[in-house]
Design a protein around this motif. Structure first.
Motif, mmCIF file in Angstrom:
data_model
loop_
_atom_site.group_PDB
_atom_site.id
_atom_site.type_symbol
_atom_site.label_atom_id
_atom_site.label_comp_id
_atom_site.label_asym_id
_atom_site.label_seq_id
_atom_site.Cartn_x
_atom_site.Cartn_y
_atom_site.Cartn_z
ATOM 1 N N GLN A 54 41.099 -56.193 -44.915
ATOM 2 C CA GLN A 54 40.877 -55.273 -46.026
ATOM 3 C C GLN A 54 39.581 -54.496 -45.846
ATOM 4 O OE1 GLN A 54 41.241 -57.085 -49.867
ATOM 5 N NE2 GLN A 54 40.735 -55.223 -50.982
ATOM 6 N N ASN A 55 38.518 -55.172 -45.400
ATOM 7 C CA ASN A 55 37.228 -54.517 -45.217
ATOM 8 C C ASN A 55 37.247 -53.518 -44.067
ATOM 9 O OD1 ASN A 55 36.138 -56.098 -47.260
ATOM 10 N ND2 ASN A 55 35.436 -57.683 -45.848
ATOM 11 N N MET A 56 38.095 -53.789 -43.048
ATOM 12 C CA MET A 56 38.101 -52.955 -41.840
ATOM 13 C C MET A 56 39.228 -51.922 -41.841
ATOM 14 S SD MET A 56 35.520 -54.173 -40.273
ATOM 15 C CE MET A 56 35.711 -53.232 -38.762
ATOM 16 N N ALA A 57 39.929 -51.777 -42.952
ATOM 17 C CA ALA A 57 41.125 -50.916 -42.997
ATOM 18 C C ALA A 57 40.833 -49.474 -42.589
ATOM 19 C CB ALA A 57 41.736 -50.954 -44.391
ATOM 20 N N ASN A 58 39.680 -48.962 -42.940
ATOM 21 C CA ASN A 58 39.349 -47.562 -42.638
ATOM 22 C C ASN A 58 38.368 -47.420 -41.487
ATOM 23 O OD1 ASN A 58 40.969 -46.518 -44.804
ATOM 24 N ND2 ASN A 58 39.362 -47.184 -46.230
ATOM 25 N N ALA A 59 38.093 -48.512 -40.807
ATOM 26 C CA ALA A 59 37.151 -48.477 -39.686
ATOM 27 C C ALA A 59 37.815 -47.910 -38.442
ATOM 28 C CB ALA A 59 36.632 -49.885 -39.406
ATOM 29 N N VAL A 60 37.008 -47.408 -37.518
ATOM 30 C CA VAL A 60 37.541 -46.913 -36.250
ATOM 31 C C VAL A 60 37.921 -48.112 -35.385
ATOM 32 C CG1 VAL A 60 36.205 -44.777 -36.338
ATOM 33 C CG2 VAL A 60 35.242 -46.805 -35.210
ATOM 34 N N GLN A 118 37.064 -52.184 -35.396
ATOM 35 C CA GLN A 118 38.121 -53.174 -35.617
ATOM 36 C C GLN A 118 38.206 -54.149 -34.449
ATOM 37 O OE1 GLN A 118 41.641 -50.820 -36.297
ATOM 38 N NE2 GLN A 118 41.121 -50.360 -38.424
ATOM 39 N N PHE A 119 37.980 -53.650 -33.255
ATOM 40 C CA PHE A 119 38.045 -54.503 -32.063
ATOM 41 C C PHE A 119 37.030 -55.640 -32.133
ATOM 42 C CE2 PHE A 119 36.628 -55.515 -27.696
ATOM 43 C CZ PHE A 119 37.829 -55.997 -27.190
ATOM 44 N N GLU A 120 35.891 -55.396 -32.736
ATOM 45 C CA GLU A 120 34.869 -56.445 -32.845
ATOM 46 C C GLU A 120 35.332 -57.578 -33.742
ATOM 47 O OE1 GLU A 120 32.165 -56.642 -30.962
ATOM 48 O OE2 GLU A 120 33.036 -54.853 -30.013
ATOM 49 N N HIS A 121 36.383 -57.346 -34.525
ATOM 50 C CA HIS A 121 36.889 -58.373 -35.439
ATOM 51 C C HIS A 121 38.322 -58.770 -35.091
ATOM 52 C CE1 HIS A 121 33.474 -57.978 -38.270
ATOM 53 N NE2 HIS A 121 33.474 -56.720 -37.880
ATOM 54 N N ILE A 162 40.686 -50.928 -26.146
ATOM 55 C CA ILE A 162 40.286 -49.906 -27.121
ATOM 56 C C ILE A 162 40.972 -48.575 -26.824
ATOM 57 C CG2 ILE A 162 38.337 -48.511 -27.916
ATOM 58 C CD1 ILE A 162 36.599 -51.065 -27.563
ATOM 59 N N GLU A 163 40.994 -48.194 -25.556
ATOM 60 C CA GLU A 163 41.643 -46.937 -25.182
ATOM 61 C C GLU A 163 43.140 -46.982 -25.460
ATOM 62 O OE1 GLU A 163 40.612 -46.275 -21.113
ATOM 63 O OE2 GLU A 163 38.600 -45.494 -21.597
ATOM 64 N N LEU A 164 43.780 -48.124 -25.190
ATOM 65 C CA LEU A 164 45.203 -48.249 -25.466
ATOM 66 C C LEU A 164 45.456 -48.175 -26.973
ATOM 67 C CD1 LEU A 164 48.096 -48.747 -24.530
ATOM 68 C CD2 LEU A 164 47.638 -51.211 -24.599
ATOM 69 N N GLY A 165 44.624 -48.853 -27.747
ATOM 70 C CA GLY A 165 44.774 -48.813 -29.197
ATOM 71 C C GLY A 165 44.715 -47.397 -29.737
ATOM 72 N N LYS A 166 43.805 -46.602 -29.203
ATOM 73 C CA LYS A 166 43.690 -45.205 -29.629
ATOM 74 C C LYS A 166 44.908 -44.398 -29.204
ATOM 75 C CE LYS A 166 38.616 -44.870 -29.528
ATOM 76 N NZ LYS A 166 37.462 -44.222 -28.838
ATOM 77 N N SER A 167 45.363 -44.623 -27.985
ATOM 78 C CA SER A 167 46.449 -43.805 -27.440
ATOM 79 C C SER A 167 47.781 -44.064 -28.141
ATOM 80 C CB SER A 167 46.596 -44.045 -25.937
ATOM 81 O OG SER A 167 47.108 -45.342 -25.668
#
Length: 317
Positions: free
Chosen positions: A165-171, A175-178, A209-214
């Motif tokens: 819930q806290n990271m819902a709008n994070a980049v 999010q990867f750090e959690h 991270i790159e895959l998550g973005k793509s």
């Protein structure tokens, strides 16, 4: 020997093919004339494949351990092959999407059903001795498995449950750090990152991270929502995605949980997993509550995610 109409037709087709590429067909036919016939063992590189097992100890059962994990990674590669076909399709249909998810389900079902081969195929005392020679390597470090997860759902669904819930709008970088699996590779006594996790992040963090973005708009959950928004029928697709959720997030980790209980649980305290991973908290789905497709499950199903399976496994041991 006379040239039959069938052979003449194919020669003409070859001529057209090579002309279109600006190539001389006669040269290619000369190459074919001198080429050896293909053999099965050369085609699949059998000798190389069979040479890829390099045990670190003299315990015979270590070779079983190695080969099963190699087989697992090949199945993961098959699954990723399907993932790429889905996310890279120029025109994706629900029929194509469903068929590829069905293939991935079959791969995971084969893996889960075959896991008993390794669990029952190794002597416990051999395993507990040769495993110490593998530190800090761990099956936790399967990069392909993490990539399958990223293809399967929105990245936020891979964040540890109490932070979603806290990271819902994070980049994605935040999010990867959690991400959930980091909390399964901490030292049991100090809570610090294990060397296993440090190695893993060093090799794969940028890739993940790159895959998550793509695939932020082409992961399976996002694609499902797009089809539903357009009003297309997704019933069969949803059934396969629900099964994928169970296969990847319940059945597969709990096969490992069953193995861990058998090999690592010892009174009065549990034995640490290879690499120091906290398997007691990392493997059971009821702790992670990792669910790819929350919208496809009822409130009761979400609340009791994986609980019945864990209770069943423990009761059988």
């Amino acid at each position: 020997m006379s040239i039959t109409p069938e052979i003449e037709k194919r020669l003409n087709q070859l001529q057209e093919k090579y002309n279109a590429m600006g190539q001389d067909m006669i040269s290619y036919l000369d190459g074919l004339l001198h080429a050896d016939f293909l053999t099965y063992w050369d085609y699949i590189h059998l000798d190389t494949l069979l040479s890829l097992q390099s045990p670190k100890t003299p315990f015979p059962d270590e070779e079983i351990f190695i080969m099963y994990h190699q087989i697992t990674e090949l199945y993961f590669k098959l699954a990723l092959h399907e993932c790429k076909q889905i996310t890279e399709a120029e025109i994706l249909t629900t029929t194509f999407f469903t068929a590829r998810i069905k293939r991935i389900n079959r791969y995971f079902e084969a893996l889960t059903q075959s896991f008993e081969i390794m669990v029952d195929g190794m002597e416990k005392e051999q395993f507990l001795q040769f495993r110490m020679s593998l530190l800090p390597a761990s099956g936790f470090q399967s990069g392909q498995y993490r990539m399958i997860e990223i293809y399967a759902t929105d990245f936020i669904n891979l964040v540890v449950a109490d932070e979603r819930q806290n990271m819902a709008n994070a980049v994605i970088e935040e999010q990867f750090e959690h991400i959930y699996w980091k909390f399964g590779a901490t030292e049991l006594s100090t809570g610090k990152k294990t060397l296993t996790l440090k190695q893993f992040e060093k090799k794969y963090a940028k890739t993940f991270i790159e895959l998550g973005k793509s695939v932020s708009t082409t992961n399976f959950n996002s694609l499902l929502q797009q089809f539903k928004y357009k009003g297309e029928s997704t019933k069969e697709l949803e059934e396969e995605l629900r099964q994928l959720d169970v296969n990847v997030n319940v059945n597969w980790p709990l096969s490992h949980y069953k193995s861990a209980v058998r090999y690592l649980q010892r009174e009065p305290e549990e034995i640490k997993a290879t690499g120091g991973t906290n398997w007691q908290k990392y493997l059971p789905p009821r702790f992670q509550r990792r669910i790819f497709y929350p919208s496809l499950w009822s409130v009761d199903e979400l609340e009791n995610w994986g609980k019945g399976w864990v209770d069943k496994v423990v009761s059988e041991l």
